[in-house]
Design an enzyme around this catalytic site. Structure first.
Site, short mmCIF file in Angstrom:
data_model
loop_
_atom_site.label_atom_id
_atom_site.label_comp_id
_atom_site.label_asym_id
_atom_site.label_seq_id
_atom_site.Cartn_x
_atom_site.Cartn_y
_atom_site.Cartn_z
N MET A 308 -10.37 1.23 -5.20
CA MET A 308 -10.65 2.24 -4.16
C MET A 308 -10.99 1.53 -2.86
O MET A 308 -11.75 0.57 -2.85
CB MET A 308 -11.80 3.14 -4.61
CG MET A 308 -12.23 4.18 -3.58
SD MET A 308 -10.87 5.31 -3.18
CE MET A 308 -11.34 5.78 -1.52
N GLU A 343 -5.57 -2.44 -1.24
CA GLU A 343 -6.85 -1.90 -0.74
C GLU A 343 -7.17 -2.42 0.67
O GLU A 343 -7.73 -1.68 1.49
CB GLU A 343 -8.00 -2.23 -1.70
CG GLU A 343 -7.80 -1.73 -3.13
CD GLU A 343 -7.30 -0.29 -3.22
OE1 GLU A 343 -7.72 0.55 -2.40
OE2 GLU A 343 -6.48 -0.01 -4.11
#
Length: 917
Positions: A308, A343
């Site tokens: 994430m 990311e």
């Protein structure tokens, strides 16, 4: 978890006369009713735009013993229209002591709750005036989530057996509202100032660096973090843990730190160097400095997705970050570098410039996926990422060839629909159409355009058209290319085109239609793309270009050619059918001189010809004749695509009673690749692509019981077990060795004990996969149950275990039964609409090809309610896939049988002639 949030504090009877100052409730036929029975002043799932936040002051106190947290949030607001209601999000938490801090003084606000939309309405007795700024303060309390989203509990077991608890966050897409009251939509960007109270034995980290720590009564500490840049709520992050860290500084002065549990901190060196190198690359490539002073990368023991992109604090599965040079494989290195590249690309695409709403998620995810390959091609050329990009386009086409697919940019409203956007269409199709556009515009023009886009919209929110405007320029003298007109055809309609090519002398006739795996041809009508065609011929290796804007077209070759290959290197997101004698001329080329085409071109021909069998454009025996050339293929993309088209044919048969044909097909594939398999060394030598291919081939040949492979793997497993796991095996061959070892109860048990002992995440991952390939049904069942329980095997790994068991001919019924029996638990743990649930549903069922199984699948999913997932797109995809499998088997089983019989007859005759001579 709290059963029903208690939000009835500070309530005063609601006066209908105040409705004039409320956000426009639209034309709802039924007024929404709050939990206390009063009318709720807003009737839509999207928040009103009457107020917007510009700063949050968030103070949190998580308790890792009682597994709950309390907090206070102060939100500063701009008022855009006179109103008496502030509508924002909160989910499954108790909210109390809600105050309005106005210039006239502090006063309480009444609170209404509408849980179905996760909304709170804060009601004021007096009007909040347009153009003024106000502040609201809310106190809140909730349990740490036992799922993988919101502010959730994670744990790990130290080598001494002690269970350690930590708390971490995962807010994308709609889970910040479960951690603190907020305006939880991407367009409501604000600055965040965060404080976290903790025990001295823990540390706290967040998006920004810590500026001070204050000692509190009772021995607690409060960490104060610097104020963030302007960002969306889904990017807020904080972790309270006992992690250790290692750090380095980039050339641009950014501090990079990797956080992990103490016993695995020695596996962080590779990720640290990769993060430094990649952040420096993006800093230069985008010509925009990374705006924060630090970037942390944290390996979380329990994590649902891969990683994430929280701004300044990216979070990862341990397997996505931890690398042991002695125990991790070439594919581990490739995977870890790609996930970090993804990311960190988001720090610009997604964080700095964010989509306005989730319908354009692909602007985040398609770009980040695409930038993985652009960045690694330059920073890590030895990883040969170009050898793997094409596979992403094939993955996207698999989903996009169903009528249940969706446009790249598609309307979504509720959280389940938003979650469903995190799929192969947003990620992989997004990346593939960007790659097509880059090839069409030229890499230089494309780079100029995306830098213009990032600079123009920094700290803002965008829609599709903003990107196309930034990429539109007078690339050609006196001719402005309408990028938006081209790309709208790729993002606003689902599916992709099939271009049919018919060569007649120098004339090439072209036509386009939607490629769709269906026998309902009405579904292919009404689609038209602007297709940047490329082609080369036997007479000219130059790549020629032609923009096909119409249903049909004609182009003329400079001279006649023996063969024409369209979609050079498959840089375009479309398939090609060669009508007339077109396929035969390409099959001849592959059989006599396959290296005249690039490996990507060869892979695309393999893919296209087998996919066209599904729609009846090409006969199965034509596709199988093309596959014969694979006996001379050595390049990873073409070899793996060969497997990718041939293996599913026998996987369908494994789940039906047709052992003879199944074994014939398996033998054909082993024979086809025998030469390449026999040339594989049982070492870790060679380039990354050679090493990944070796792992793939040896695993396949061992699973398929190819005698030389089974013998060698058995010897290696026995010596490894005899040494109690201390003998070092070449990393690339461990999967093949473990799979053979796991076939006996004793071997499986030994492998499991090694799995339990190991701290190397990549080794554990390979052992776990090998154990799911075992024929021992009691072990397969036990593994799924243990993964659900989460003690000896992590629940985060459950979906992978169930899917792997579902591919096992001895386990597929067990996996389907497990999915049905545990459905309520699965959707609660992994969340409705998530890519995890979608992947489980489609992968467990996608090899069924009988009407009986279709009925069984329909019966189960048909019994669900909307709350338990009945409306999910993956269920429609599942029905379509099984129906297509049934059609395929009905049509092609006799053809496959006849072709394999003919081939074995030819082989027998050849063998007899050799013996006679």
């Amino acid at each position: 978890m709290l059963a029903a949030p208690v939000l009835l504090l500070l309530l005063v009877p609601f006066s209908p006369s105040s409705a004039a100052q409320l956000p426009n409730p639209g034309q709802a036929k039924v007024a929404l009713v709050a939990t206390n029975g009063q009318p709720f002043p807003w009737d839509r799932m999207r928040l009103p735009k009457t107020v917007s936040p510009f700063h949050y002051d968030l103070s949190l106190h998580p308790n890792l013993t009682t597994l709950d947290f309390t907090g206070v949030v102060r939100i500063q607001l701009d008022v855009h229209e006179d109103t008496r209601a502030i509508v924002l999000h909160a989910k499954q938490m108790q909210v109390s002591n809600v105050w309005l801090l106005a210039p006239e003084g502090v006063r309480p606000l009444r609170v209404l709750e509408y849980p179905r939309f996760h909304q709170l309405a804060l009601l004021s007795d007096s009007v909040l005036t347009k153009g003024r700024r106000y502040e609201v303060q809310l106190e809140f309390a909730a349990n740490l989530s036992d799922s993988f989203h919101g502010f959730y509990k994670s744990s790990y077991r130290s080598s001494s057996g002690e269970v350690r608890v930590l708390a971490s966050t995962q807010f994308e897409a709609t889970f910040a509202r479960a951690a603190f009251p907020c305006f939880d939509e991407p367009a409501f960007k604000a600055n965040f100032t965060i404080q976290i109270i903790r025990e001295p034995r823990h540390i706290a980290i967040s998006n920004m660096p810590m500026v001070k720590t204050v000692a509190l009564p009772g021995g607690l500490l409060e960490d104060h973090f610097d104020t963030s840049v302007k960002m969306s709520t889904y990017l807020v992050a904080y972790i309270v843990s006992d992690f250790l860290s290692v750090s380095k500084t980039t050339q641009h002065g950014v501090k990079i730190s990797i956080y992990a549990v103490a016993e695995k901190i020695d596996q962080t060196a590779f990720a640290l160097d990769a993060a430094v190198k990649l952040l420096d690359f993006y800093d230069d490539y985008f010509d925009i400095p990374y705006p924060l002073p630090k970037q942390d990368l944290a390996a979380i023991p329990d994590f649902q997705s891969g990683a994430m992109e929280n701004w300044g604090l990216t979070t990862y599965r341990e397997t996505g970050l931890l690398f042991d040079p002695d125990k991790s494989s070439a594919s581990d290195k490739l995977g870890i570098t790609k996930v970090i590249a993804h990311e960190l690309a988001h720090q610009w695409f997604g964080n700095l410039v964010t989509m306005e709403w989730w319908n354009d998620l692909w602007l985040n995810e398609g770009f980040a996926k695409f930038m993985e390959y652009i960045s690694l091609d330059i920073t890590y050329p030895e990883l040969q990422v170009d050898d793997f990009f094409l596979g992403k386009c094939f993955d996207a086409m698999e989903v996009d060839s169903l009528s249940s697919s969706h446009p790249v940019s598609t309307d979504v409203e509720n959280p389940t629909q938003i979650q469903e956007m995190f799929d192969d269409v947003s990620y992989d199709k997004g990346a593939c159409i960007l790659n097509m556009l880059r090839d069409f515009l030229t890499p230089e023009a494309f780079e100029i355009g995306i830098i213009r886009y990032l600079k123009r919209y920094s700290y803002q929110n965008t829609v599709n058209s903003h990107l196309w405007e930034s990429l539109t320029d007078k690339w050609y003298p006196g001719d402005e290319l309408d990028v938006r007109a081209i790309m709208d055809t790729w993002t606003l309609q689902e599916g992709f085109p099939l271009v049919t090519v018919e060569v007649r002398g120098r004339e090439v006739r072209l036509s386009q239609e939607r490629y769709l795996k269906t026998d309902d041809h009405s579904l292919t009508e009404g689609f038209l793309w602007q297709i940047p065609l490329t082609y080369m011929t036997s007479a000219s290796k130059t790549t020629h270009r032609f923009l096909l804007k119409t249903k049909t077209g004609v182009l003329h070759l400079p001279e006649e050619a023996d063969w024409v290959k369209f979609n050079v290197d498959m840089s375009g997101y479309y398939m090609v059918h060669y009508a007339g004698d077109g396929w035969n001329s390409l099959i001849k080329l592959l059989q006599h001189n396959h290296t005249a085409l690039s490996s990507n071109d060869r892979a695309s021909l393999i893919h296209n010809v087998f996919q066209l069998v599904s729609t009846g454009k090409v006969r199965l025996d034509t596709a199988l004749e093309l596959s014969l050339y694979l006996s001379r293929e050595t390049e990873i993309m073409a070899v793996t695509q060969g497997f990718g088209e041939l293996v599913p044919l026998y996987k369908l048969m494994e789940k039906r009673d047709m052992a003879a044909l199944e074994n014939q097909m398996k033998n054909y594939i082993v024979d086809l690749f025998r030469g390449l398999i026999d040339r594989q060394e049982w070492t870790d030598s060679g380039s990354v692509s050679e090493r990944v291919l070796r792992s793939y081939l040896l695993l396949f040949s061992c699973v398929r019981n190819y005698a030389p492979c089974v013998t060698k793997a058995s010897q290696l497993f026995d010596s490894w077990r005899d040494s109690d796991g201390t003998v070092s095996l070449p990393v690339d061959i461990t999967m093949a060795v473990f799979v053979i070892g796991a076939r006996t109860p004793e071997g499986w048990d030994f492998l499991f004990e090694e799995y339990r002992r190991s701290l190397q995440m990549s080794v554990k991952s390979r052992m776990k996969s090998a154990m799911t390939v075992s024929p021992l049904q009691d072990k397969l069942k036990w593994m799924m149950e243990q993964s659900l329980h989460g003690e000896v095997m992590k629940t985060q790994d459950l979906p992978g275990v169930v899917v792997s068991v579902s591919k096992n001919p001895r386990g597929y019924k067990l996996a389907w039964d497990f999915l049905r029996a545990n459905w309520p638990t699965l959707i609660k743990k992994f969340d409705l609409g998530s890519s995890t649930i979608s992947h489980l549903v489609t992968e467990v069922t996608n090899q069924y090809s009988t009407r009986e199984m279709l009925d069984e699948v329909r019966s189960f999913f048909g019994s669900l309610t909307e709350e338990s997932g009945s409306e999910m797109r993956c269920i429609r995809q599942t029905y379509e896939t099984i129906e297509e499998n049934i059609r395929w088997m009905d049509t092609n089983r006799p053809l496959l049988q006849a072709w394999l019989d003919k081939r074995s007859h030819r082989a027998t005759v050849k063998y007899s002639l050799r013996q006679d001579s």
